[in-house]
Design an enzyme around this catalytic site. Structure first.
Site, short mmCIF file in Angstrom:
data_model
loop_
_atom_site.label_atom_id
_atom_site.label_comp_id
_atom_site.label_asym_id
_atom_site.label_seq_id
_atom_site.Cartn_x
_atom_site.Cartn_y
_atom_site.Cartn_z
N HIS A 118 5.87 5.39 3.05
CA HIS A 118 5.28 5.78 1.76
C HIS A 118 6.34 5.98 0.67
O HIS A 118 5.98 6.20 -0.49
CB HIS A 118 4.47 7.08 1.91
CG HIS A 118 3.27 6.95 2.77
ND1 HIS A 118 2.29 6.01 2.55
CD2 HIS A 118 2.87 7.63 3.89
CE1 HIS A 118 1.34 6.13 3.48
NE2 HIS A 118 1.68 7.10 4.31
N ASP B 76 0.67 1.39 10.86
CA ASP B 76 0.31 2.80 10.66
C ASP B 76 -1.07 2.84 10.00
O ASP B 76 -1.44 1.91 9.28
CB ASP B 76 1.37 3.44 9.75
CG ASP B 76 1.20 4.93 9.56
OD1 ASP B 76 1.95 5.69 10.19
OD2 ASP B 76 0.30 5.33 8.79
N HIS C 186 -2.12 4.45 7.60
CA HIS C 186 -2.04 4.54 6.14
C HIS C 186 -1.35 3.31 5.57
O HIS C 186 -0.40 2.80 6.15
CB HIS C 186 -1.26 5.79 5.73
CG HIS C 186 -1.82 7.07 6.25
ND1 HIS C 186 -1.34 7.68 7.40
CD2 HIS C 186 -2.84 7.83 5.81
CE1 HIS C 186 -2.04 8.79 7.62
NE2 HIS C 186 -2.96 8.90 6.67
N ASP D 6 -1.13 6.97 14.17
CA ASP D 6 -2.21 7.74 13.56
C ASP D 6 -3.51 6.95 13.41
O ASP D 6 -4.49 7.47 12.89
CB ASP D 6 -1.76 8.37 12.23
CG ASP D 6 -0.94 7.44 11.36
OD1 ASP D 6 -0.85 6.25 11.69
OD2 ASP D 6 -0.39 7.93 10.36
ZN ZN Z 1 0.37 7.32 8.62
#
Ligand code: ZN
Length: 348
Positions: free
Chosen positions: A167, A202, A204, A291
């Site tokens: 991120h 991931d 996200h 995740d």
């Molecule tokens: Zn994540």
């Protein structure tokens, strides 16, 4: 498989995280690394400490002002009045476009810490404590060491990075991430490989990695993630974000509906593998989070632990020198099993 990890990466111990309007316990717990080290040991893998390569590889993809901020923020925080909190935590968020093609911003005009905090720390999940910078730098060096192993002829390597990185934009920390380990490694791999792909599984969207390479044709970025329409990082990760300028066509987002499980993940991986082959990538960086597991406290997908073995087999079948970079995964009780399954699947 060679693996890399530095014990100082576990020193970063965030105290605060904002969720649903409350300050709650953080999710990126230092003990995550213990579970992942256990999983490596079960596979007979003993990670090596990375060389101290410092900021030079970091500055190949990150803004110098941003890196200087991360390095000095904790010491500057000590100059604030005694009622200051336990870690550097912003309270301002200057307006800035969420457009995916937003490049590195100019330096912030505020010279003081409070104004620069809001500029460089993009949300309330990236507090800076006494050990954050050193853990972050060691984490980046772990990714660099993994990339150097691939550059040296290894077919695969695992970088146990923490804090994770995907991120982190060129000039902004967010989402538990401070420096973008995968992007630093991909840039490093460009020393030998003309075309490098980054595949992010991931749960996200890998928004930082996307931003860093969004205008470039030499690094393909592909991310498979939960639909961001109602899920972090919200503002990017949509299928129509395909790159800009010279990078047009070299970014691929494959958002999955919330609740999706192994069949949808494997279908997206097949699409991703096709894009990576069409790109004629010569090396691959895999941003690996756990995740997407059904037990993850902040996830939205429904993978089982053993499904990570199938993900690994699909990645292996792409047939490229592959650096695996650790990203998220917050169900501490299962992440070791996820990594164990991944490594078994990768080894066939
Ligand atoms: Zn994540």
């Amino acid at each position: 498989m060679r693996a890399f990890y530095h014990p100082r990466q576990a020193a970063h111990d965030p105290q605060q995280y904002m969720r649903f309007g409350r300050v709650v316990a953080p999710k990126d717990l230092p003990c995550r690394t213990d579970r992942l080290l256990d999983a490596l040991a079960r596979r007979g893998i003993r990670p090596q400490a990375p060389a101290e390569t410092g900021c030079d590889p970091v500055l190949q993809v990150h803004d110098a002002g941003f890196v200087a901020f991360l390095r000095t923020a904790w010491d500057q925080w000590q100059q604030l009045p005694p009622e200051r909190g336990p870690e550097v935590w912003p309270a301002t968020f200057p307006y800035w476009s969420a457009r995916p093609d937003q490049p590195v911003r100019p330096p912030p005009r505020p010279t003081g810490l409070l104004g620069r905090m809001g500029w460089y720390l993009g949300d309330l999940s990236v507090p800076v404590g006494p050990d954050t910078w050193l853990s972050t730098l060691r984490s980046a060096e772990t990714a660099v060491a993994g990339a150097d192993a691939i550059l040296g002829g290894e077919d695969s390597a695992f970088a146990l990075c923490r804090p994770s990185g995907h991120h982190a934009r060129a000039d902004r920390a967010s989402g538990f991430c401070y420096l973008n380990n995968a992007a630093i490694a991909a840039q490093r791999l460009r020393q030998r490989f003309g075309r490098v792909a980054v595949l992010d599984v991931d749960v996200h969207h890998g928004d930082g990695t996307q931003q860093i390479f969004y205008g470039r044709a030499d690094v393909l970025t592909v991310s498979i993630h939960g639909d961001p329409g109602d899920f972090y990082p919200f503002y990017t990760g949509y299928a129509d974000e395909r790159g800009s300028g010279a990078g047009e066509g070299f970014n691929l987002n494959l958002p999955l509906p919330h609740g999706a499980a192994k069949p949808q993940m494997m279908a997206a991986l097949a699409t991703a593998a096709g894009a990576i082959r069409d790109f004629c990538a010569e090396a691959l960086v895999l941003s690996l989070g756990y995740d997407a597991h059904k037990s993850d406290p902040i996830g939205v997908l429904r993978l089982e632990s053993e499904d990570f073995g199938d993900i690994a087999a699909a990645v292996r079948a792409i047939g490229l020198p592959t650096l695996i970079v650790q990203e998220g995964g917050y169900a501490v009780e299962v992440i070791g099993d996820c990594l164990h399954a991944f490594l078994a699947g990768f080894d066939g």
